[in-house]
Design a protein around this motif. Structure first.
Motif, PDB file in Angstrom:
ATOM      1  N   GLN A 331       0.833  -1.198   0.000  1.00 57.07           N
ATOM      2  CA  GLN A 331       0.000   0.000   0.000  1.00 57.07           C
ATOM      3  C   GLN A 331       0.872   1.254   0.000  1.00 57.07           C
ATOM      4  O   GLN A 331       1.856   1.342   0.735  1.00 57.07           O
ATOM      5  CB  GLN A 331      -0.919   0.000   1.225  1.00 57.07           C
ATOM      6  CG  GLN A 331      -1.811   1.211   1.332  1.00 57.07           C
ATOM      7  CD  GLN A 331      -2.778   1.320   0.168  1.00 57.07           C
ATOM      8  OE1 GLN A 331      -3.480   0.373  -0.140  1.00 57.07           O
ATOM      9  NE2 GLN A 331      -2.806   2.466  -0.485  1.00 57.07           N
ATOM     10  N   CYS A 332       0.513   2.218  -0.815  1.00 54.86           N
ATOM     11  CA  CYS A 332       1.287   3.452  -0.956  1.00 54.86           C
ATOM     12  C   CYS A 332       0.539   4.636  -0.363  1.00 54.86           C
ATOM     13  O   CYS A 332      -0.661   4.567  -0.106  1.00 54.86           O
ATOM     14  CB  CYS A 332       1.606   3.718  -2.428  1.00 54.86           C
ATOM     15  SG  CYS A 332       2.717   2.508  -3.188  1.00 54.86           S
ATOM     16  N   PHE A 333       1.245   5.714  -0.159  1.00 49.97           N
ATOM     17  CA  PHE A 333       0.677   6.992   0.246  1.00 49.97           C
ATOM     18  C   PHE A 333       1.208   8.060  -0.708  1.00 49.97           C
ATOM     19  O   PHE A 333       2.172   7.817  -1.440  1.00 49.97           O
ATOM     20  CB  PHE A 333       1.021   7.321   1.700  1.00 49.97           C
ATOM     21  CG  PHE A 333       2.463   7.140   2.048  1.00 49.97           C
ATOM     22  CD1 PHE A 333       3.395   8.143   1.845  1.00 49.97           C
ATOM     23  CD2 PHE A 333       2.914   5.928   2.573  1.00 49.97           C
ATOM     24  CE1 PHE A 333       4.729   7.976   2.158  1.00 49.97           C
ATOM     25  CE2 PHE A 333       4.250   5.739   2.892  1.00 49.97           C
ATOM     26  CZ  PHE A 333       5.166   6.758   2.683  1.00 49.97           C
ATOM     27  N   ASP A 334       0.597   9.237  -0.683  1.00 49.40           N
ATOM     28  CA  ASP A 334       0.987  10.284  -1.620  1.00 49.40           C
ATOM     29  C   ASP A 334       2.260  10.967  -1.144  1.00 49.40           C
ATOM     30  O   ASP A 334       2.339  11.449  -0.007  1.00 49.40           O
ATOM     31  CB  ASP A 334      -0.142  11.313  -1.754  1.00 49.40           C
ATOM     32  CG  ASP A 334       0.089  12.232  -2.927  1.00 49.40           C
ATOM     33  OD1 ASP A 334      -0.388  11.929  -4.023  1.00 49.40           O
ATOM     34  OD2 ASP A 334       0.771  13.267  -2.748  1.00 49.40           O
ATOM     35  N   ALA A 335       3.264  11.016  -2.007  1.00 48.91           N
ATOM     36  CA  ALA A 335       4.569  11.562  -1.623  1.00 48.91           C
ATOM     37  C   ALA A 335       4.492  13.049  -1.334  1.00 48.91           C
ATOM     38  O   ALA A 335       5.120  13.539  -0.394  1.00 48.91           O
ATOM     39  CB  ALA A 335       5.589  11.286  -2.736  1.00 48.91           C
ATOM     40  N   VAL A 336       3.736  13.800  -2.130  1.00 48.47           N
ATOM     41  CA  VAL A 336       3.677  15.256  -1.959  1.00 48.47           C
ATOM     42  C   VAL A 336       3.056  15.605  -0.611  1.00 48.47           C
ATOM     43  O   VAL A 336       3.598  16.417   0.149  1.00 48.47           O
ATOM     44  CB  VAL A 336       2.888  15.890  -3.117  1.00 48.47           C
ATOM     45  CG1 VAL A 336       2.732  17.395  -2.894  1.00 48.47           C
ATOM     46  CG2 VAL A 336       3.579  15.619  -4.441  1.00 48.47           C
ATOM     47  N   PHE A 337       1.919  15.000  -0.287  1.00 50.15           N
ATOM     48  CA  PHE A 337       1.262  15.292   0.985  1.00 50.15           C
ATOM     49  C   PHE A 337       2.116  14.826   2.163  1.00 50.15           C
ATOM     50  O   PHE A 337       2.155  15.488   3.205  1.00 50.15           O
ATOM     51  CB  PHE A 337      -0.115  14.630   1.032  1.00 50.15           C
ATOM     52  CG  PHE A 337      -1.124  15.288   0.136  1.00 50.15           C
ATOM     53  CD1 PHE A 337      -1.541  16.585   0.363  1.00 50.15           C
ATOM     54  CD2 PHE A 337      -1.653  14.607  -0.943  1.00 50.15           C
ATOM     55  CE1 PHE A 337      -2.467  17.195  -0.468  1.00 50.15           C
ATOM     56  CE2 PHE A 337      -2.576  15.209  -1.776  1.00 50.15           C
ATOM     57  CZ  PHE A 337      -2.991  16.504  -1.537  1.00 50.15           C
ATOM     58  N   PHE A 338       2.792  13.694   2.010  1.00 43.37           N
ATOM     59  CA  PHE A 338       3.619  13.181   3.101  1.00 43.37           C
ATOM     60  C   PHE A 338       4.759  14.146   3.415  1.00 43.37           C
ATOM     61  O   PHE A 338       5.043  14.434   4.591  1.00 43.37           O
ATOM     62  CB  PHE A 338       4.170  11.813   2.710  1.00 43.37           C
ATOM     63  CG  PHE A 338       5.015  11.154   3.767  1.00 43.37           C
ATOM     64  CD1 PHE A 338       4.439  10.590   4.896  1.00 43.37           C
ATOM     65  CD2 PHE A 338       6.399  11.108   3.646  1.00 43.37           C
ATOM     66  CE1 PHE A 338       5.210   9.993   5.866  1.00 43.37           C
ATOM     67  CE2 PHE A 338       7.174  10.517   4.612  1.00 43.37           C
ATOM     68  CZ  PHE A 338       6.575   9.951   5.726  1.00 43.37           C
ATOM     69  N   LEU A 339       5.416  14.673   2.398  1.00 37.64           N
ATOM     70  CA  LEU A 339       6.511  15.619   2.624  1.00 37.64           C
ATOM     71  C   LEU A 339       6.002  16.943   3.177  1.00 37.64           C
ATOM     72  O   LEU A 339       6.641  17.551   4.049  1.00 37.64           O
ATOM     73  CB  LEU A 339       7.280  15.842   1.323  1.00 37.64           C
ATOM     74  CG  LEU A 339       8.045  14.630   0.768  1.00 37.64           C
ATOM     75  CD1 LEU A 339       8.660  14.953  -0.578  1.00 37.64           C
ATOM     76  CD2 LEU A 339       9.109  14.161   1.749  1.00 37.64           C
ATOM     77  N   GLN A 340       4.862  17.408   2.702  1.00 38.75           N
ATOM     78  CA  GLN A 340       4.306  18.657   3.212  1.00 38.75           C
ATOM     79  C   GLN A 340       3.924  18.539   4.683  1.00 38.75           C
ATOM     80  O   GLN A 340       4.141  19.474   5.465  1.00 38.75           O
ATOM     81  CB  GLN A 340       3.094  19.065   2.375  1.00 38.75           C
ATOM     82  CG  GLN A 340       3.443  19.522   0.973  1.00 38.75           C
ATOM     83  CD  GLN A 340       2.214  19.831   0.139  1.00 38.75           C
ATOM     84  OE1 GLN A 340       1.075  19.559   0.544  1.00 38.75           O
ATOM     85  NE2 GLN A 340       2.418  20.393  -1.046  1.00 38.75           N
ATOM     86  N   MET A 341       3.360  17.413   5.075  1.00 37.27           N
ATOM     87  CA  MET A 341       2.984  17.225   6.469  1.00 37.27           C
ATOM     88  C   MET A 341       4.205  17.140   7.371  1.00 37.27           C
ATOM     89  O   MET A 341       4.199  17.662   8.489  1.00 37.27           O
ATOM     90  CB  MET A 341       2.110  15.967   6.612  1.00 37.27           C
ATOM     91  CG  MET A 341       0.765  16.079   5.913  1.00 37.27           C
ATOM     92  SD  MET A 341      -0.236  14.588   6.022  1.00 37.27           S
ATOM     93  CE  MET A 341      -0.611  14.566   7.756  1.00 37.27           C
ATOM     94  N   ASN A 342       5.269  16.505   6.904  1.00 35.18           N
ATOM     95  CA  ASN A 342       6.481  16.420   7.714  1.00 35.18           C
ATOM     96  C   ASN A 342       7.245  17.732   7.742  1.00 35.18           C
ATOM     97  O   ASN A 342       8.036  17.968   8.660  1.00 35.18           O
ATOM     98  CB  ASN A 342       7.380  15.295   7.189  1.00 35.18           C
ATOM     99  CG  ASN A 342       6.949  13.930   7.674  1.00 35.18           C
ATOM    100  OD1 ASN A 342       7.244  13.534   8.795  1.00 35.18           O
ATOM    101  ND2 ASN A 342       6.220  13.213   6.833  1.00 35.18           N
TER     102      ASN A 342
END
Length: 507
Positions: A331-342
């Motif tokens: 299962q994957c997650f969205d890279a853009v949102f993950f980096l923005q949240m971190n």
């Protein structure tokens, strides 16, 4: 000049009583009193009457006590960067027995102390170390302590800061940051603030990240421990910068460090991720086949693996599918949102399995990227098969709707307002039928009484007649023409609100 002054003050704090008395006597000062009085008197002497002669006396007294550490200062200080750390208490009478004259860590010993290493941060690239990790030393038994560090920026470092681009108004991409962590030489240390922390740079307090409010009942708010940007309060020249850290002394040991760093944004890290860490579609298929390979020792055979195309972070369709190389799931997650949240709240945790997800282990799934381009927006789930292929999974609700449509027989739609369609007259036409019922049966041979027949073959029934009317008109039902011409026919019944019952229309 400033570095030598701090060096002399740290040497003085490591003196014994006899050394302090000798120094004070050589400068014509009183040598009576307790040790903390002597230390405070000697420090004020160094600060107010600093001279080459005084520095020479301090150096001689220090080298007479520590003859083997004469070259230790040059070995510890980075070349070209005058760095010194001086944990000085706000009280002039404070004492610090056995402290190191350079940075206040501990009394110099032949073997160097273990080095504290801070964990690298994805959004910060260290350019230079202005102050290596140095322990905060309590000066007394008070719970609130003040510790100072002094450093200067070289002309090259100051130019880098001035010429750096702005990430947003007032925030430059080249910064001087302060980092604090636990004093532990085992492994790498994450940023950790001491209690009651406050940072003052050149007599101005700078911003320290506050606490995150907690939405869960009974859970205390937590503070994001990240580097403190002290750049706006620094002197971008050869003037000495003084940083004072106020911290709570509650038994734990902390170290502080100062770095010149380059700050990255989430967009910068995303560009690095696309450039350096993309797993090919072929490699992804091999990974799927390995997971679905038949295991003779297993009692359960897995024939497929379902993967959602919805990001678990924002509940939206994936844009750039990303996952962690060390995670077992596909299962994957969205890279853009993950980096923005971190970037806003650094946790670096996998949103699927809650395991650590450091930036260096992130990878973009090439196969799922192709699938997202090939599928429609309404497809929210797929299934990987044993041969590495895939198929879309239709929504269960859509399947139920199709099943209902296939099992439900089709009936014609009947409009009750059209007499020709169903053989019944509409409610608003009942008046004409009650008044001239005989005309409805004209042309029907063999029928002398009974209800009239509609063109469609059904019997026309007047629903506005009461049962009493039916009984009264039962004998005369066969002679419709007499009923029409009779002058004794009863008047139409009135409703409660003075309207003709026969005129009521039901829709």
């Amino acid at each position: 000049m400033a570095a030598e002054l701090v060096e002399a003050m740290n040497m003085v704090k490591s003196f014994r009583v006899s050394d302090l008395q000798t120094l004070l006597a050589s400068m014509g000062r009183s040598k009576s009193g307790l040790k903390q009085d002597l230390v405070g008197r000697a420090l004020r002497l160094v600060q107010t009457e600093y001279s080459p002669e005084l520095l020479k006396n301090v150096r001689q007294l220090y080298e007479s006590r520590f003859p083997k550490t004469s070259g230790w200062l040059a070995a510890r200080r980075p070349e070209g960067i005058p760095v010194a750390y001086s944990p000085i208490s706000s009280s002039p009478s404070a004492t610090s027995q056995g402290t190191d004259y350079l940075n206040g860590i501990s009394k110099p010993i032949p073997t160097p102390a273990a080095e504290v290493k801070l964990v690298p941060l994805p959004f910060y690239q260290t350019l230079e170390t202005l102050l290596p990790p140095t322990e905060l030393i309590a000066q007394n038994n008070e719970k609130l302590q003040d510790s100072q560090c002094i450093f200067e920026l070289t002309p090259n470092q100051a130019d880098q800061i001035r010429n750096a681009s702005e990430l947003r108004p007032g925030i430059r991409s080249i910064q001087v940051v302060l980092r604090i962590c636990y004093t532990d030489s085992i492994g790498v240390q994450e940023d950790q603030y001491p209690p009651n922390i406050a940072v003052k740079v050149n007599q101005s307090y700078c911003h320290v990240p506050g606490y995150y409010p907690s939405n869960k009942p009974g859970v205390e708010p937590r503070r994001p421990c990240r580097p403190v940007n002290i750049t706006p309060w620094l002197h971008l020249s050869n003037v000495t910068n003084r940083v004072t850290v106020t911290w709570g002394n509650f038994g734990k040991r902390y170290s502080v460090a100062v770095y010149l760093v380059r700050v990255f944004t989430a967009a910068d890290l995303f560009s690095q991720l696309k450039l350096c860490s993309v797993e090919s579609a072929e490699r992804c298929r091999e990974r799927i086949q390995d997971k679905l390979r038949f295991d003779p020792e297993s009692e359960i055979a897995t024939t497929g693996l379902r993967v959602s195309l919805i990001c678990p972070l924002v509940k939206m369709r994936l844009g750039v599918p990303c996952r962690v190389l060390t995670c077992a799931h596909l299962q994957c997650f969205d890279a853009v949102f993950f980096l923005q949240m971190n970037e806003k709240k650094p946790t670096w945790t996998c949103p699927v399995c809650d395991k650590p997800a450091p930036f260096e282990l992130l990878t973009i799934d090439g196969l799922l990227s192709e699938i997202l381009k090939e599928t429609n927006e309404d497809i929210e789930e797929i299934e990987y098969l044993t041969d590495g292929s895939w198929r879309p999974i239709r929504d269960e609700k859509e399947k139920d709707r199709e099943r209902e449509r296939s099992n439900t027989p089709e009936y014609p739609v009947v409009d009750i307002c059209i007499p020709e369609a169903n053989g019944h007259s509409p409610a608003h036409s009942s008046t004409s039928l009650t008044g001239k019922s005989g005309s409805s049966s004209v042309g029907m041979p063999g029928v002398t009484g009974g209800p009239p027949v509609a063109p469609g073959g059904g019997a026309v029934v007047d629903l506005t007649l009461d049962s009493s009317e039916e009984e009264e008109g039962g004998g005369a039902g066969g002679d419709s023409e007499d009923t029409e011409d009779s002058a004794d026919s009863p008047a139409p019944k009135r409703g409660r609100y003075n309207y003709d019952k026969d005129l009521v229309t039901a829709y």
